[in-house]
Structure formats: structure tokens, C-alpha cells
Scaffold this active site. Structure first.
Site, PDB file in Angstrom:
ATOM      1  N   HIS A 195       6.326 -60.894 -18.071  1.00 25.89           N
ATOM      2  CA  HIS A 195       6.876 -59.804 -19.757  1.00 25.89           C
ATOM      3  C   HIS A 195       6.861 -58.320 -18.787  1.00 25.89           C
ATOM      4  CE1 HIS A 195       3.090 -58.483 -17.251  1.00 25.89           C
ATOM      5  NE2 HIS A 195       3.075 -57.814 -17.518  1.00 25.89           N
ATOM      6  N   CYS A 196       7.388 -58.118 -17.841  1.00 22.53           N
ATOM      7  CA  CYS A 196       8.303 -56.664 -17.414  1.00 22.53           C
ATOM      8  C   CYS A 196       9.089 -56.628 -16.969  1.00 22.53           C
ATOM      9  CB  CYS A 196       7.237 -56.244 -16.530  1.00 22.53           C
ATOM     10  SG  CYS A 196       5.690 -55.541 -17.209  1.00 22.53           S
ATOM     11  N   ILE A 197       9.626 -57.561 -16.006  1.00 25.37           N
ATOM     12  CA  ILE A 197      10.591 -57.189 -15.383  1.00 25.37           C
ATOM     13  C   ILE A 197      12.142 -58.141 -16.162  1.00 25.37           C
ATOM     14  CG2 ILE A 197      11.960 -57.685 -12.427  1.00 25.37           C
ATOM     15  CD1 ILE A 197       9.810 -57.227 -11.523  1.00 25.37           C
ATOM     16  N   ASP A 248      11.473 -55.272 -19.713  1.00 23.53           N
ATOM     17  CA  ASP A 248      11.580 -53.903 -19.379  1.00 23.53           C
ATOM     18  C   ASP A 248      13.460 -52.767 -19.226  1.00 23.53           C
ATOM     19  OD1 ASP A 248       9.337 -53.943 -19.609  1.00 23.53           O
ATOM     20  OD2 ASP A 248       8.409 -53.975 -17.816  1.00 23.53           O
TER      21      ASP A 248
END
Length: 459
Positions: free
Chosen positions: A308-310, A313
Site C-alpha cells: 500500500h505504500c512503496i 507514495d
């Protein structure tokens, strides 16, 4: 009002809410409850609400036993919580560490869940932990933040602290959230009547060492008063707080952390591609380089980016910079390399099958693991899904096994995990290791499989 709220947080008299009960929100809500707050979790997914109120966890990092203890579904166990003493908002670069102080026993029945936002009318603080995905054009989708802010604005009142945790671009807290809150009630003053801050989540699903309570937490307030209140709010549950000068700085911290990882993973992936061209073993090169005790940080190649991030973002940051006529070149290049890794590994499958006298078309291929990382059931942005799609496009008969994901639906594709891995290993033409779950017996896989393409370098 500032001093009144700080006292409420110190004495655990506050009623706090967490909006969004996923991988970030539920662990945070549980931590707040364990710290002694009365907590209401808010989520529009009625299944999550009902599960929480039954004391049944759907998040791997939170056991049902832990959840049941704070929802009053069973006898509570003793524990220790963080000291609620307030830290000064003084130097924004200094970390504030709260010493742990024992409490007598966990208060049973202090976490409840609901889909009704009207509970915010009686809450002293609210943390926003909603998703911030990318839309189909690759631009930030902050519609969930908009929606949560609209709901909070309806019930905004004097003596309320609002902390945004959802990852977003610098300026969201002050340019999107704050104006909407002020618009709802122009009589309320920021930093005097209500308090707003940004504190990025730092959740890494599946970890057992760095959890919600002991992972240092960055926090930036719109005003110094906002920062002081937010610190008092979070210090009850988080061991170390790291204040920064503004919400914009805190938003940038989160994006830099994950951009750093994305760029360095992209470099490791390109190292694999270059070593492949040069006839070298990339992992031998990386292992040898990692023996240097200074000036080097180990990153390894793999099937691509997931989670969900790398994968997401850095695009928030590059999008924001495009609005300022600046091209974030490192981000774009790393994204290009990382996104192409599933194609590289599918080519490796094709080459390996060709060497064995077979084509991808008509071959039976077993993909091991569809979660984006080992030992979790999170499939968001998993490169394994791209590998499966690409192999099917080439005519392969693709199956998968994942002990954490019994079945899934993705972009019109529905699959069920094979039930007997031992039999499947000996029946397929090729095994692709996409996720290196600890439960797998790599010796058995190596000996039973006719052919293995290992994206994780575990065999």
C-alpha cells in the site's frame, strides 16, 4: 482549551475515534484502547464493524484474542501503557520519548466500532486512517480524505483534535482539510478552539519487532498549540514522537521514506538486469557489497513492487512536483524499472521452458505466493498478479498456491489456491516463486518441481 485537552489526554478521560479500520486504523484503535482511551472505530464496511464488535480480527497483525480483550468480549489481561506526560513542542527536530508507566489492568469494553459518523459529536480526538490510492491515470486519489473531512466538519466542535495519518502530498492538511473545517464553522479558531496535525502512518504488515506502539512517530501541527495537543493525544499510546515544524514537513517525511525505498529497490532491480546482460550473479555482487561496514545499505531485486505504500507514495510526490513544473526524475525512472520487473520474470519463465523444450502456451505453471510480501495476506499492488496475467496472456495454464490467500478476484480474474501443494509440485511444468512465505519447504520445492524460476532468490 489547549490545557484542558492535554489534561484529558493525560488522565485518559478522552473519547477518541479512528476513521478507517484497515491495516493502519485497526492496530491504532487497539493501541489507543490499550492505553486507556475510550475508542470508537468508524468504517463504512459493516462486515468490519460487526467483526470488531464480536472481537474477531481480520488483520494479521492483530490477534482476535488481543481485539477481544479491548472490546470486552473476554477477560482482559494486564499490560503496560505509555506515560501520558506531555512533551514540549519546542525543537521540532528532537525526538520525544515517553517512558512506559504501568497501569493496573486493561479496561475491558473500551473499543467499539460503528458506521455512524455522528459519534464524532462527542469525541475529543479523531485520527483519519483512510486509503489514498492512485486513480486510473496514476494521479493521487484523495477522495477518501475529502469524504472523512466532510463528515468531521459536520460534527466539528470546540475541544476537538484531528490528526490525518493517510499518506498524501505535501499541503493536503493545510490546503484541503483545514479550509473545509474552517468553512463549516467560522467562529472556531485553529489552535485555539480545535487542533489539527498530520502524523504519517508507519505500518509494515507482518513485522513482530516494530509495531504501532514502538515505531517512532513523526508529527507536525498546523500551529504550535496544535502540535502540543497532538503530542499529548498520541503520547498515551506511542513510545517515541518526533515533532517537526509543520504538517507539510511531516507529509514530506513519509513520501521521502518510501521514495528512498522505491529508488533503491529500482537500483537493485536494474543491477539484476545489468548482471544478467553481463553473465554475472546479481545476488553474489549484492552480498559481497553488503560486507562493506559503511556507506552501503543492502537492497535486493525481486518480482516488482507491491503493498500500500512503496508503489504508490512516490507518485504523490512526483504529481505534486509536476504542478510546480518540476520533473521528479529519480521517481519516474525507478517506477519504470520496478513496473517492468514482472515482464522480466515472465521472460525468464519463457526462456527456462524453451530450454526444457516447451512453450509457455499450454504449459502448466504454478505461482507460489500472491501476497505482495511474505507471511501476510495483503495483495495490494502485488507483482505476482501481473506475473499471472502475463503468463495467461501467453497461453499458460496458471495455478497458484498461497497459504495466506485461499482465493481472490482481481480485474476480472478469479482464482482459488491449489489445495494440495505436494501433489501440484509434481504435476506442473514450471514453478514460479513470487512470494517467499516462511511456511514453504524450499528443499521439497527444489526436488519435486521439474523447473523453478525463483524471483526471491530463496532456492
Amino acid at each position: 482549551m489547549k490545557e484542558l485537552m492535554i489534561t484529558k489526554f493525560e488522565q485518559r478521560d478522552a473519547h477518541v475515534a479512528v476513521i478507517g479500520l484497515g491495516y493502519v486504523g485497526l492496530p491504532l484503535a487497539v493501541q489507543f484502547a490499550q492505553a486507556g482511551y475510550r475508542v470508537t472505530g468508524i468504517d463504512l464496511d459493516q462486515r468490519k464493524v460487526e467483526a470488531i464488535n464480536r472481537g474477531e480480527s481480520y488483520i494479521g497483525d492483530i490477534s482476535s484474542e488481543t481485539l477481544a480483550a479491548v472490546t470486552g468480549q473476554r477477560a482482559a489481561s494486564s499490560h503496560a501503557t505509555s506515560n501520558g506526560s506531555t512533551a514540549s513542542a519546542g525543537t521540532p527536530t528532537a525526538a520525544i520519548t515517553q517512558a512506559a508507566a504501568p497501569t493496573t489492568q486493561t479496561q475491558a469494553g473500551i473499543l467499539r466500532a460503528t458506521a455512524d459518523y455522528s459519534v464524532l459529536a462527542e469525541c475529543d480526538a479523531v485520527s483519519i486512517c483512510v486509503p489514498t490510492p492512485l486513480n486510473k491515470t496514476g494521479d493521487p486519489d484523495i477522495s477518501y480524505i475529502y469524504s472523512a473531512t466532510e463528515q468531521i466538519a459536520q460534527y466539528l466542535h470546540r475541544g476537538m483534535a484531528i490528526v490525518l495519518e493517510s499518506t498524501t502530498y505535501p499541503g493536503t492538511t493545510t490546503e484541503v482539510v483545514l479550509p473545509r473545517l474552517l468553512e463549516n464553522d467560522r467562529a472556531l479558531q485553529i489552535g485555539k478552539d480545535f487542533f489539527l496535525a498530520f502524523s504519517p502512518e508507519r505500518v509494515d504488515p507482518g513485522r513482530t519487532d516494530w509495531l504501532t506502539h514502538n515505531t517512532p512517530k513523526v508529527i507536525g501541527g498546523v500551529t504550535p498549540e496544535c502540535l502540543a495537543v497532538a503530542i499529548a493525544y498520541y503520547s498515551a499510546a506511542i513510545e517515541t514522537l518526533v515533532p517537526v515544524s509543520s504538517p507539510n514537513a511531516a507529509e514530506m517525511v513519509k513520501l521521502f521514506e518510501n521514495t528512498f525505498r522505491s529508488v533503491n529497490i529500482g537500483l537493485a532491480n536494474e543491477m539484476l538486469l545489468m548482471c544478467d546482460k553481463l553473465g554475472l550473479d546479481a545476488w553474489e555482487v549484492i552480498d559481497a557489497a553488503a560486507t562493506k561496514p559503511f556507506g552501503f545499505m543492502r537492497f535486493t531485486p525481486g518480482p516488482g513492487l507491491g503493498g500500500h505504500c512503496i508503489p504508490i507514495d512516490p507518485h504523490y510526490l512526483s504529481w505534486k512536483l509536476r504542478t510546480l513544473a518540476y520533473n521528479a526524475r529519480f521517481i519516474e525512472l525507478a517506477s519504470e524499472i520496478n513496473t517492468e520487473m514482472p515482464r522480466y520474470w515472465v521472460q525468464q519463465v519463457q526462456d527456462a521452458l524453451n530450454d526444457a523444450g516447451r512453450a509457455v502456451k499450454g504449459s502448466r505453471i504454478l505461482v507460489l505466493g500472491v501476497a505482495y510480501k511474505k507471511n501476510v495476506n495483503d495483495m495490494r499492488e502485488s507483482p505476482a498478479l501481473d506475473i499471472i496475467h502475463l503468463l495467461e496472456e501467453k497461453g499458460g495454464h496458471v495455478y497458484y498456491h498461497d497459504p495466506h490467500v485461499p482465493s481472490f478476484q482481481h480485474e476480472g480474474m478469479e482464482m482459488v489456491s491449489v489445495t494440495d501443494l505436494h501433489v501440484a509440485l509434481s504435476m506442473v511444468d514450471c514453478v514460479v516463486v513470487a512470494t517467499d512465505h516462511d511456511v514453504y519447504d524450499w528443499d521439497e520445492i527444489r526436488h519435486k518441481a521439474a523447473l523453478v524460476v525463483d524471483t526471491r532468490h530463496v532456492i
